[in-house]
Scaffold this motif. Structure first.
Motif, PDB file in Angstrom:
ATOM      1  N   ARG A  19       0.845  -1.184   0.000  1.00 31.51           N
ATOM      2  CA  ARG A  19       0.000   0.000   0.000  1.00 31.51           C
ATOM      3  C   ARG A  19       0.883   1.238   0.000  1.00 31.51           C
ATOM      4  N   LEU A  20       0.662   2.085  -0.995  1.00 27.83           N
ATOM      5  CA  LEU A  20       1.353   3.351  -1.077  1.00 27.83           C
ATOM      6  C   LEU A  20       0.440   4.468  -0.607  1.00 27.83           C
ATOM      7  N   SER A  21       1.051   5.474   0.007  1.00 30.14           N
ATOM      8  CA  SER A  21       0.307   6.650   0.442  1.00 30.14           C
ATOM      9  C   SER A  21       0.979   7.892  -0.105  1.00 30.14           C
ATOM     10  N   CYS A  22       0.186   8.921  -0.287  1.00 28.80           N
ATOM     11  CA  CYS A  22       0.730  10.180  -0.793  1.00 28.80           C
ATOM     12  C   CYS A  22      -0.065  11.322  -0.167  1.00 28.80           C
ATOM     13  N   VAL A  23       0.629  12.205   0.499  1.00 32.83           N
ATOM     14  CA  VAL A  23      -0.007  13.354   1.128  1.00 32.83           C
ATOM     15  C   VAL A  23       0.165  14.573   0.221  1.00 32.83           C
ATOM     16  N   ALA A  24      -0.930  15.239  -0.057  1.00 37.05           N
ATOM     17  CA  ALA A  24      -0.911  16.398  -0.944  1.00 37.05           C
ATOM     18  C   ALA A  24      -0.131  17.552  -0.329  1.00 37.05           C
ATOM     19  N   SER A  25       0.237  18.488  -1.195  1.00 37.48           N
ATOM     20  CA  SER A  25       0.972  19.661  -0.739  1.00 37.48           C
ATOM     21  C   SER A  25       0.131  20.464   0.246  1.00 37.48           C
ATOM     22  N   PRO A  26       0.718  20.895   1.351  1.00 38.82           N
ATOM     23  CA  PRO A  26      -0.028  21.703   2.310  1.00 38.82           C
ATOM     24  C   PRO A  26      -0.414  23.077   1.764  1.00 38.82           C
ATOM     25  N   ARG A  27       0.183  23.474   0.646  1.00 38.01           N
ATOM     26  CA  ARG A  27      -0.144  24.772   0.063  1.00 38.01           C
ATOM     27  C   ARG A  27      -1.394  24.709  -0.812  1.00 38.01           C
ATOM     28  N   VAL A  64      -2.890  -2.855 -14.805  1.00 37.22           N
ATOM     29  CA  VAL A  64      -3.075  -2.908 -13.352  1.00 37.22           C
ATOM     30  C   VAL A  64      -4.540  -3.055 -12.964  1.00 37.22           C
ATOM     31  N   LYS A  65      -5.438  -2.965 -13.918  1.00 39.95           N
ATOM     32  CA  LYS A  65      -6.870  -3.098 -13.624  1.00 39.95           C
ATOM     33  C   LYS A  65      -7.152  -4.431 -12.936  1.00 39.95           C
ATOM     34  N   GLY A  66      -7.933  -4.347 -11.889  1.00 31.68           N
ATOM     35  CA  GLY A  66      -8.281  -5.551 -11.148  1.00 31.68           C
ATOM     36  C   GLY A  66      -7.255  -5.936 -10.101  1.00 31.68           C
ATOM     37  N   ARG A  67      -6.073  -5.335 -10.149  1.00 34.03           N
ATOM     38  CA  ARG A  67      -5.043  -5.633  -9.150  1.00 34.03           C
ATOM     39  C   ARG A  67      -4.751  -4.429  -8.252  1.00 34.03           C
ATOM     40  N   PHE A  68      -4.830  -3.227  -8.814  1.00 34.18           N
ATOM     41  CA  PHE A  68      -4.523  -2.001  -8.074  1.00 34.18           C
ATOM     42  C   PHE A  68      -5.813  -1.238  -7.822  1.00 34.18           C
ATOM     43  N   THR A  69      -5.878  -0.580  -6.682  1.00 35.04           N
ATOM     44  CA  THR A  69      -7.026   0.261  -6.349  1.00 35.04           C
ATOM     45  C   THR A  69      -6.523   1.593  -5.808  1.00 35.04           C
ATOM     46  N   ILE A  70      -7.003   2.674  -6.415  1.00 38.29           N
ATOM     47  CA  ILE A  70      -6.668   4.013  -5.935  1.00 38.29           C
ATOM     48  C   ILE A  70      -7.847   4.531  -5.119  1.00 38.29           C
ATOM     49  N   SER A  71      -7.546   5.151  -3.998  1.00 41.55           N
ATOM     50  CA  SER A  71      -8.592   5.695  -3.136  1.00 41.55           C
ATOM     51  C   SER A  71      -8.053   6.952  -2.460  1.00 41.55           C
ATOM     52  N   LYS A  72      -8.933   7.642  -1.730  1.00 45.84           N
ATOM     53  CA  LYS A  72      -8.511   8.902  -1.121  1.00 45.84           C
ATOM     54  C   LYS A  72      -9.155   9.098   0.230  1.00 45.84           C
ATOM     55  N   LYS A  76      -7.685  14.002   5.141  1.00 43.40           N
ATOM     56  CA  LYS A  76      -6.234  13.964   5.330  1.00 43.40           C
ATOM     57  C   LYS A  76      -5.477  14.363   4.071  1.00 43.40           C
ATOM     58  N   HIS A  77      -6.212  14.757   3.018  1.00 41.29           N
ATOM     59  CA  HIS A  77      -5.573  15.137   1.752  1.00 41.29           C
ATOM     60  C   HIS A  77      -4.568  14.076   1.305  1.00 41.29           C
ATOM     61  N   THR A  78      -4.992  12.842   1.405  1.00 42.95           N
ATOM     62  CA  THR A  78      -4.108  11.722   1.127  1.00 42.95           C
ATOM     63  C   THR A  78      -4.734  10.801   0.092  1.00 42.95           C
ATOM     64  N   VAL A  79      -3.912  10.311  -0.803  1.00 43.30           N
ATOM     65  CA  VAL A  79      -4.344   9.322  -1.775  1.00 43.30           C
ATOM     66  C   VAL A  79      -3.567   8.035  -1.526  1.00 43.30           C
ATOM     67  N   PHE A  80      -4.234   6.917  -1.774  1.00 45.00           N
ATOM     68  CA  PHE A  80      -3.626   5.613  -1.542  1.00 45.00           C
ATOM     69  C   PHE A  80      -3.604   4.802  -2.842  1.00 45.00           C
ATOM     70  N   LEU A  81      -2.641   3.918  -2.935  1.00 44.79           N
ATOM     71  CA  LEU A  81      -2.627   2.950  -4.021  1.00 44.79           C
ATOM     72  C   LEU A  81      -2.428   1.575  -3.403  1.00 44.79           C
ATOM     73  N   ASP A  82      -3.492   0.788  -3.395  1.00 45.00           N
ATOM     74  CA  ASP A  82      -3.421  -0.578  -2.889  1.00 45.00           C
ATOM     75  C   ASP A  82      -3.094  -1.505  -4.047  1.00 45.00           C
ATOM     76  N   MET A  83      -2.004  -2.205  -3.921  1.00 39.70           N
ATOM     77  CA  MET A  83      -1.523  -3.071  -4.994  1.00 39.70           C
ATOM     78  C   MET A  83      -1.517  -4.513  -4.500  1.00 39.70           C
ATOM     79  N   LYS A  84      -2.170  -5.395  -5.239  1.00 37.29           N
ATOM     80  CA  LYS A  84      -2.184  -6.797  -4.877  1.00 37.29           C
ATOM     81  C   LYS A  84      -1.785  -7.632  -6.090  1.00 37.29           C
ATOM     82  N   SER A  85      -1.563  -8.929  -5.821  1.00 36.17           N
ATOM     83  CA  SER A  85      -1.118  -9.838  -6.893  1.00 36.17           C
ATOM     84  C   SER A  85       0.058  -9.233  -7.658  1.00 36.17           C
TER      85      SER A  85
END
Length: 117
Positions: A19-27, A64-72, A76-85
């Motif tokens: 699982r990857l996370s990314c926090v947006a710019s505070p600006r 990546v379709k069916g294996r990765f899921t992007i969510s937010k 928390k101004h954060t986006v996630f990338l859940d990667m499986k298989s």
């Protein structure tokens, strides 16, 4: 330099998950969308997934379709990338991109994901 901040990369065996996370710019006052791309050794950077910050609609690269899921998480101004298989071919530096409504593009420094066979 304005940046987003990625985290969550690492080493995993084929078939595993990360699982990857990314926090947006505070600006940023408002976000249009956020996305992930990746650059594998010897290859060009390629698009992975995008999420519209307002509607929540998503789109993915075909491989990546069916294996990765992007969510937010709006709060928390954060986006996630859940990667499986995961496959060895998914080994790359993964970059997060934020596009505020003013049209700028803000990148992170990337996070290395390595999938062993």
């Amino acid at each position: 330099q304005e940046q987003v901040v990625e985290s969550g990369g690492g080493l995993v065996e084929a078939g595993g998950s990360l699982r990857l996370s990314c926090v947006a710019s505070p600006r940023s006052l408002s976000i249009a969308d956020m996305s992930w791309s990746r650059k594998a050794p010897g290859k060009e950077r390629e698009f992975v997934a995008r999420i519209n910050w307002i509607s929540g609609s998503t789109n993915y690269a075909d491989d990546v379709k069916g294996r990765f899921t992007i969510s937010k998480d709006n709060a928390k101004h954060t986006v996630f990338l859940d990667m499986k298989s995961l496959e060895p071919e998914d080994t790359a530096i993964y970059y997060c991109n934020e596009r505020p409504l003013d049209g700028r593009e803000i990148w992170g420094q990337g996070t290395q994901d390595t999938v062993s066979s």
